[in-house]
Design a protein around this motif. Sequence first.
Motif, PDB file in Angstrom:
ATOM      1  N   UNK A 210       0.836  -1.203   0.000  1.00 42.08           N
ATOM      2  CA  UNK A 210       0.000   0.000   0.000  1.00 42.08           C
ATOM      3  C   UNK A 210       0.869   1.252   0.000  1.00 42.08           C
ATOM      4  N   UNK A 211       1.935   1.224   0.782  1.00 45.70           N
ATOM      5  CA  UNK A 211       2.848   2.361   0.827  1.00 45.70           C
ATOM      6  C   UNK A 211       3.521   2.577  -0.517  1.00 45.70           C
ATOM      7  N   UNK A 212       3.943   1.490  -1.169  1.00 39.22           N
ATOM      8  CA  UNK A 212       4.623   1.610  -2.455  1.00 39.22           C
ATOM      9  C   UNK A 212       3.689   2.183  -3.526  1.00 39.22           C
ATOM     10  N   UNK A 213       2.455   1.705  -3.569  1.00 36.17           N
ATOM     11  CA  UNK A 213       1.505   2.231  -4.553  1.00 36.17           C
ATOM     12  C   UNK A 213       1.195   3.693  -4.254  1.00 36.17           C
ATOM     13  N   UNK A 214       1.116   4.031  -2.968  1.00 30.12           N
ATOM     14  CA  UNK A 214       0.876   5.428  -2.593  1.00 30.12           C
ATOM     15  C   UNK A 214       2.028   6.319  -3.058  1.00 30.12           C
ATOM     16  N   UNK A 215       3.253   5.865  -2.857  1.00 31.06           N
ATOM     17  CA  UNK A 215       4.407   6.637  -3.313  1.00 31.06           C
ATOM     18  C   UNK A 215       4.427   6.752  -4.836  1.00 31.06           C
ATOM     19  N   UNK A 216       3.966   5.709  -5.513  1.00 30.36           N
ATOM     20  CA  UNK A 216       3.885   5.753  -6.969  1.00 30.36           C
ATOM     21  C   UNK A 216       2.882   6.809  -7.417  1.00 30.36           C
ATOM     22  N   UNK A 217       1.781   6.927  -6.701  1.00 32.35           N
ATOM     23  CA  UNK A 217       0.787   7.950  -7.023  1.00 32.35           C
ATOM     24  C   UNK A 217       1.376   9.339  -6.809  1.00 32.35           C
ATOM     25  N   UNK A 218       2.152   9.511  -5.740  1.00 36.45           N
ATOM     26  CA  UNK A 218       2.822  10.791  -5.515  1.00 36.45           C
ATOM     27  C   UNK A 218       3.812  11.088  -6.637  1.00 36.45           C
ATOM     28  N   UNK A 219       4.496  10.063  -7.107  1.00 33.61           N
ATOM     29  CA  UNK A 219       5.402  10.238  -8.244  1.00 33.61           C
ATOM     30  C   UNK A 219       4.630  10.708  -9.468  1.00 33.61           C
ATOM     31  N   UNK A 220       3.433  10.154  -9.659  1.00 33.29           N
ATOM     32  CA  UNK A 220       2.585  10.597 -10.756  1.00 33.29           C
ATOM     33  C   UNK A 220       2.159  12.040 -10.591  1.00 33.29           C
ATOM     34  N   UNK A 221       1.984  12.480  -9.339  1.00 29.63           N
ATOM     35  CA  UNK A 221       1.667  13.874  -9.086  1.00 29.63           C
ATOM     36  C   UNK A 221       2.779  14.807  -9.536  1.00 29.63           C
ATOM     37  N   UNK A 222       4.024  14.399  -9.317  1.00 28.21           N
ATOM     38  CA  UNK A 222       5.164  15.189  -9.791  1.00 28.21           C
ATOM     39  C   UNK A 222       5.200  15.229 -11.319  1.00 28.21           C
ATOM     40  N   UNK A 223       4.888  14.103 -11.939  1.00 28.41           N
ATOM     41  CA  UNK A 223       4.837  14.068 -13.404  1.00 28.41           C
ATOM     42  C   UNK A 223       3.779  15.045 -13.919  1.00 28.41           C
ATOM     43  N   UNK A 224       2.606  15.010 -13.304  1.00 29.75           N
ATOM     44  CA  UNK A 224       1.525  15.902 -13.734  1.00 29.75           C
ATOM     45  C   UNK A 224       1.874  17.361 -13.455  1.00 29.75           C
TER      46      UNK A 224
END
Length: 358
Positions: A210-224
């Motif tokens: 869950x933590x890893x997927x959450x961090x991946x979503x945050x990474x997507x936020x930086x991309x956006x």
Amino acid sequence: MFSRAYQAHHDRQLALWLLCCAVVIYGMILLGGVTRLTESGLSMVEWRPIMGIWPPIGEAAWQEVFAKYQRFPEYQKINQGMGLDEFKVIFMYEYLHRVLGRLIGLLFVIPLLFFALRGVIRPGLMPRLLLLLLLGGCQGLLGWYMVKSGLVDRPSVSQYRLTAHLGLAVALYAAIVWQFLNLWPRAALPLKSPAAHSMKGLAKWSPVLLLLVYLMILSGGLVAGTDAGYAYPTWPNMGPGFIPPGLYEGTPQWLAAFEDVTTIQFNHRIFAYLLVMIVGGFGLRLLLQNADGFLRLAGAAVIAALLLQVTLGISTLLTRMAIPVAAGHQAGAILLLTVLLFTVHTLRRRQGLIPSDS
């Protein structure tokens, strides 16, 4: 003291209420992504928590809000010459996003007061619900703090504030879903099959997913937030090869992970490959090595959600961030997180790692 049957009845009511909140927040996250993709977020240059629920009515009102928008960087540097009809389109995306946020607040507060006044909230649960309410209020404030960063001297919001805004929304969504799972009737008790012991270790470390997927979503936020997806709209290579030139350039180098579009996109891709191996392995373990039929089904759901998200991610690049595909990619990320929340909670419940009265 309530009877067990009476408390279970009201737990189901509370659970359904939380599920409704989670579904609407899911839609809110998706609408926020569309607002970003259509570059609509800076069309409303004022934050009016109460009066802002009313849209402009009449030509004079529309001209007034359009005139206010024209005084800010996005219009002056990007949308110079935009007509009123075009402005109305981007304004309505942001307006609907903000109004939905207010409706979520009412959807949470009014039933919470109702349940509290009836005295049916189980002991120990009220502090958690009040914490969720506090996080929701902070989310609204953070949203305006994000918008303000694009109203000063540059026609875009800070990628840090955008990522924080997205991260808090996803954290709130995940917390509500988890609490829903705690309250919903327990369909499965801890396993008593020979496979139970072998799954204990998997259940203990499963929250890391869950933590890893959450961090991946945050990474997507930086991309956006940096529009990094436009830098290399190709796959699997980035430019001339798998590893693009110019990674981690600048001083200090670590800052490139948050501000350099090449580095941000590369990191997002590598993180995705890592997740495919780890989350995919988790799903396969449940699917192939577990004697419990429900967990096998959960493992298959994890794999399906993961493959869908990978497909949407690659398609987003190859279509140069086409809005329907990119919005689907964001929705797919939350779907993957949701499937993992259900799977991890069920696995830990069946291994006795979550108390039955949590």
